[in-house]
Design a protein around this motif. Structure first.
Motif, short mmCIF file in Angstrom:
data_model
loop_
_atom_site.label_atom_id
_atom_site.label_comp_id
_atom_site.label_asym_id
_atom_site.label_seq_id
_atom_site.Cartn_x
_atom_site.Cartn_y
_atom_site.Cartn_z
N ILE A 59 0.76 -1.38 0.00
CA ILE A 59 -0.05 0.16 -0.09
C ILE A 59 0.81 1.23 0.12
CG2 ILE A 59 -1.78 1.29 1.41
CD1 ILE A 59 -2.93 -1.36 2.31
N ASP A 60 2.00 1.24 0.99
CA ASP A 60 2.94 2.25 1.09
C ASP A 60 4.08 1.97 0.82
OD1 ASP A 60 4.51 4.56 1.73
OD2 ASP A 60 3.35 4.98 3.39
N GLN A 61 4.47 1.97 -0.70
CA GLN A 61 6.17 1.58 -0.93
C GLN A 61 7.10 1.83 -0.28
OE1 GLN A 61 6.16 -0.73 -3.75
NE2 GLN A 61 8.34 -1.19 -2.69
N SER A 62 7.09 3.28 0.17
CA SER A 62 8.14 3.70 0.90
C SER A 62 8.36 3.24 2.24
CB SER A 62 8.19 5.27 1.00
OG SER A 62 9.21 5.80 1.60
N ALA A 63 7.25 3.36 2.87
CA ALA A 63 7.21 2.60 4.27
C ALA A 63 7.49 1.32 4.13
CB ALA A 63 5.98 3.00 4.81
N ALA A 64 6.74 0.46 3.35
CA ALA A 64 7.19 -0.92 3.20
C ALA A 64 8.66 -1.31 2.80
CB ALA A 64 6.29 -1.73 2.20
N ARG A 65 9.27 -0.33 2.04
CA ARG A 65 10.63 -1.06 1.78
C ARG A 65 11.32 -0.54 2.83
NH1 ARG A 65 12.06 -2.57 -2.90
NH2 ARG A 65 14.37 -2.10 -2.37
N ASN A 66 11.20 0.53 3.66
CA ASN A 66 11.86 0.77 4.92
C ASN A 66 11.87 -0.11 5.99
OD1 ASN A 66 13.41 2.97 6.43
ND2 ASN A 66 11.54 2.80 7.80
N ALA A 67 10.74 -0.78 6.15
CA ALA A 67 10.47 -1.70 7.25
C ALA A 67 10.92 -2.97 6.91
CB ALA A 67 9.06 -1.83 7.55
N ILE A 99 -1.29 -4.59 7.50
CA ILE A 99 0.08 -4.64 8.07
C ILE A 99 0.43 -3.31 8.41
CG2 ILE A 99 2.33 -5.37 8.33
CD1 ILE A 99 0.13 -7.75 7.99
N PRO A 100 0.41 -2.55 9.57
CA PRO A 100 0.72 -1.13 9.73
C PRO A 100 2.12 -0.93 9.72
CG PRO A 100 0.15 -2.51 11.90
CD PRO A 100 -0.20 -3.44 10.81
N GLY A 101 2.46 0.30 9.37
CA GLY A 101 3.70 0.93 9.06
C GLY A 101 4.13 1.44 10.52
N PRO A 102 5.19 2.14 10.82
CA PRO A 102 5.84 2.47 12.00
C PRO A 102 5.04 3.54 12.40
CG PRO A 102 7.55 2.44 10.20
CD PRO A 102 6.53 2.03 9.34
N GLY A 103 4.16 4.37 11.46
CA GLY A 103 3.26 5.38 11.93
C GLY A 103 1.91 4.78 12.46
N GLY A 104 1.52 3.80 12.14
CA GLY A 104 0.22 3.19 12.29
C GLY A 104 -0.70 2.94 11.11
N PRO A 147 -1.54 1.67 7.45
CA PRO A 147 -1.27 0.44 6.63
C PRO A 147 -0.18 0.51 5.44
CG PRO A 147 -3.69 1.16 6.12
CD PRO A 147 -3.00 2.19 7.20
N MET A 148 0.53 -0.28 5.60
CA MET A 148 1.73 -0.05 4.44
C MET A 148 1.48 -1.47 3.48
SD MET A 148 5.34 -1.20 6.61
CE MET A 148 5.46 -2.79 7.24
N ALA A 149 0.96 -2.50 4.04
CA ALA A 149 0.74 -3.69 3.19
C ALA A 149 -0.57 -4.30 3.57
CB ALA A 149 2.08 -4.52 3.15
N SER A 150 -1.01 -5.27 2.88
CA SER A 150 -2.08 -6.00 3.34
C SER A 150 -2.01 -7.40 2.58
CB SER A 150 -3.52 -5.64 2.53
OG SER A 150 -3.60 -5.43 1.54
N VAL A 151 -2.55 -8.50 3.37
CA VAL A 151 -2.30 -9.71 2.93
C VAL A 151 -3.95 -10.25 2.91
CG1 VAL A 151 0.10 -10.41 3.06
CG2 VAL A 151 -1.68 -10.43 4.94
N GLN A 152 -4.33 -11.15 1.86
CA GLN A 152 -5.69 -11.63 1.92
C GLN A 152 -5.71 -13.10 2.39
OE1 GLN A 152 -7.99 -12.08 -1.65
NE2 GLN A 152 -9.88 -11.52 -0.78
N ALA A 153 -6.35 -13.38 3.51
CA ALA A 153 -6.47 -14.64 4.01
C ALA A 153 -7.85 -15.55 3.64
CB ALA A 153 -6.47 -14.84 5.57
N GLN A 154 -7.78 -16.83 3.37
CA GLN A 154 -8.83 -17.65 2.97
C GLN A 154 -8.80 -18.98 3.88
OE1 GLN A 154 -11.20 -16.84 0.78
NE2 GLN A 154 -10.03 -15.34 -0.76
#
Length: 429
Positions: free
Chosen positions: A217-225, A279-284, A286-293
């Motif tokens: 969702i947030d490329q910058s935050a995800a890559r940083n984390a 998946i929350p980033g450092p600031g709370g 969402p930086m990513a998401s995953v779908q569950a089945q």
């Protein structure tokens, strides 16, 4: 003025020799079609003609290299198109096997097909040109770059360089590809992170939860984390004894035996099958998401680790699909394990297709450049040949006329010499 007999003979002989020399030079020009048979006649034109000849020879050498480069590039493009076609077939097979209705016979046939596909992929990666050189070995073109091992792993025996050919002044073009950049170093998962199921998820009587593919969702935050900080996240989905479903997201670093150490819950809530978990980033945010089945069995927790993507070879992706098919069928746990493996493979195939398309685009750009340079070199060659022709080529009507005039002059000189040498005062005594 008194003229000696020796002078008469010398003058006559000199005149005839001069005429013979002129006649010989004209004869050479007619036979060769070249007006510059004697450099002394026109030193400037002769020098210009030699310079143009050298430049034409260089251009012809460049054209030969260019033709070889184009052949290799076209072969690379064609073989990668075959790889893309093969990946599409593998993708279709994976989708067909990703349902609960397949039986063990279907899966065994799919395993056999995938083993053949893996061998075909290795064969395409070991493509050779008309000279027997391998085009995906980097600068190592004489040794087979990819070797299939007994455990379905593939070793790369080339290097990370490229073989270059000079196709113009100060212009080099790669004619081979570094196979590790094409087939080996492909980002796994979605390119930022990948999903791995814990080994204890799918035992006897287990649930059917699968996770992924993940979206950024947030490329910058995800890559940083994931990349810069090396963080990992664990998504756990649980069912209590009464069947109530919930999820937790924990962050931390990987432990040696699986799971996370120094972990802390960063998100939690009720779970519903088909739900996307943020998946929350450092600031709370969402930086990513995953779908569950699916859902766990009562009293069970099924966990998945999200970690930074690592390079994975296309050969490994093919092998992973074989392993996914080997998970079997019949039980909910086996079907879920196979579905999770197929989900990961499909995401890795998507990354591989992006990689192959990128390489094909670069090859296409190089091929276009080679064709453009070839056209330019051809035009320059024609221009230089025209200029050289204007300097060196003779005018046949003019030279033929000069030849006839010189021949007549020589014949006249020979007759005059015969008459002069017959003169003697003794004839009048």
């Amino acid at each position: 003025m008194r003229v000696s007999t020796q002078q008469i003979f010398q003058a006559g002989l000199s005149g005839m020799l001069q005429q013979q020399s002129t006649l010989n030079q004209l004869s050479q020009q007619l036979s060769m079609g070249n007006a510059l048979t004697n450099p002394a006649d026109n030193p400037t034109a002769y020098s210009q003609s030699l310079n143009l000849g050298a430049r034409i020879a260089n251009l012809q050498s460049y054209q030969q290299s260019n033709q070889y480069a184009q052949q290799n590039l076209q072969l690379s493009s064609s073989s990668l198109q075959s790889v893309s076609t093969l990946m599409n077939q593998v993708q279709q097979l994976a989708v067909q096997m990703n349902n609960a209705t397949v039986n063990s016979s279907d899966l065994q046939n799919a395993i056999t097909t995938m083993q053949g596909n893996l061998q075909q992929l290795v064969q395409l990666a070991n493509t050779q040109n008309g000279n027997g050189q391998y085009i995906y070995g980097g600068s190592t073109t004489e040794q087979q770059p990819f070797a299939l091992q007994g455990n379905n792993t593939v070793l790369y025996q080339g290097d990370s360089s490229q073989q270059n050919l000079q196709i113009g002044p100060s212009l080099n073009l790669p004619v081979s590809q570094a196979g590790n950049q094409v087939f080996m170093n492909i980002p796994g998962g979605n390119g930022t992170f990948s999903v791995t199921a814990d080994s204890g998820n799918y035992g006897a009587g287990s649930g059917t939860v699968t996770l992924g593919p993940g979206a950024v969702i947030d490329q910058s935050a995800a890559r940083n984390a994931f990349v810069a900080q090396g963080a990992e996240y664990q998504v756990s989905i649980s069912a209590n004894a009464s069947g109530a479903l919930s999820y937790t997201v924990s962050s931390g670093t990987a432990s040696g035996s699986g799971g996370l150490t120094a972990s802390g819950v960063v998100s939690s809530g009720a779970y519903k099958p088909g739900q996307s978990i943020n998946i929350p980033g450092p600031g709370g945010s969402p930086m990513a998401s995953v779908q569950a089945q699916g859902q766990p069995a009562d009293g069970q927790t099924q966990s998945f680790t999200l970690a930074a993507s690592k390079p994975q070879s296309l050969f490994q992706t093919f092998s992973d699909l074989i392993q996914a098919f080997q998970a079997g069928s019949g039980s909910p746990g086996a079907n879920a394990k196979r579905a999770q493996g197929i989900s990961n493979v499909l995401q890795n195939l998507s990354q591989a297709q992006t990689q192959i398309l990128s390489v094909q685009a670069q090859i296409g750009s190089n091929l276009q450049e080679a064709q453009s340079v070839s056209s330019l070199n051809s035009s320059l060659t024609t221009q230089f040949q025209t200029t050289q022709s204007s300097l060196a080529d003779i005018s046949y009507p003019q030279v033929i006329t000069q030849f006839q005039e010189s021949s007549t002059a020589l014949q006249a000189a020979q007759k005059a010499f015969v008459q002069v040498q017959g003169l003697s005062l003794f004839q009048y005594i």
